[in-house]
Design a protein around this motif. Structure first.
Motif, PDB file in Angstrom:
ATOM      1  N   SER A  40      24.669  -8.864  44.953  1.00  0.00           N
ATOM      2  CA  SER A  40      25.483  -8.189  45.955  1.00  0.00           C
ATOM      3  C   SER A  40      24.646  -7.818  47.172  1.00  0.00           C
ATOM      4  O   SER A  40      25.087  -7.967  48.326  1.00  0.00           O
ATOM      5  N   CYS A  41      23.445  -7.347  46.930  1.00  0.00           N
ATOM      6  CA  CYS A  41      22.536  -6.971  48.013  1.00  0.00           C
ATOM      7  C   CYS A  41      22.179  -8.185  48.875  1.00  0.00           C
ATOM      8  O   CYS A  41      22.215  -8.126  50.103  1.00  0.00           O
ATOM      9  N   ILE A  42      21.856  -9.295  48.234  1.00  0.00           N
ATOM     10  CA  ILE A  42      21.486 -10.514  48.967  1.00  0.00           C
ATOM     11  C   ILE A  42      22.672 -11.044  49.762  1.00  0.00           C
ATOM     12  O   ILE A  42      22.528 -11.424  50.931  1.00  0.00           O
ATOM     13  N   LEU A  43      23.852 -11.052  49.158  1.00  0.00           N
ATOM     14  CA  LEU A  43      25.039 -11.542  49.870  1.00  0.00           C
ATOM     15  C   LEU A  43      25.383 -10.657  51.061  1.00  0.00           C
ATOM     16  O   LEU A  43      25.753 -11.160  52.125  1.00  0.00           O
ATOM     17  N   SER A  44      25.269  -9.358  50.894  1.00  0.00           N
ATOM     18  CA  SER A  44      25.567  -8.476  52.028  1.00  0.00           C
ATOM     19  C   SER A  44      24.530  -8.653  53.132  1.00  0.00           C
ATOM     20  O   SER A  44      24.850  -8.556  54.318  1.00  0.00           O
TER      21      SER A  44
END
Length: 114
Positions: free
Chosen positions: A68-72
């Motif tokens: 989620s962190c990487i996608l955001s």
């Protein structure tokens, strides 16, 4: 009238960017929370003995929050608003899934340790 539509689009883009920033910071913090709880569980299980499924679930949860962190982060870096919205939606869905898994882990911890 055109300036209102342009202004509205800029406001929407800023709002989407704000959501991406919140997902980015919260999911990064949640990775740290997962790692901390895994460490605490390991200490508690070493003292008390036994095996729990909770630490394995927390490791999976940490990977969900990392994704989620990487996608955001990618949503913040992209230039296309359509692509940003799509990637942000994925980040948001994975983040919510991670939160649901975290609550499940909390229930397991409460009923296994007590």
């Amino acid at each position: 009238m055109d300036t209102n539509n342009t202004h509205k689009t800029k406001c929407d883009l800023n709002l989407e960017e704000d959501v991406s920033i919140h997902i980015f910071t919260a999911s990064a913090a949640m990775v740290g929370v997962c790692l901390t709880v895994i460490g605490l569980l390991r200490v508690a299980l070493t003292i008390r003995g036994g095996v729990t499924l909770a630490d394995d679930m927390l490791a999976l949860d940490a990977f969900l929050f990392l994704a989620s962190c990487i996608l955001s982060y990618f949503a913040l870096r992209t230039r296309s608003s359509r692509r940003m919205h799509r990637v942000e939606r994925w980040a948001d869905s994975i983040f919510i899934t991670g939160l649901v898994l975290m609550v499940s882990v909390c229930a397991i911890i409460v009923y296994e340790i007590v």
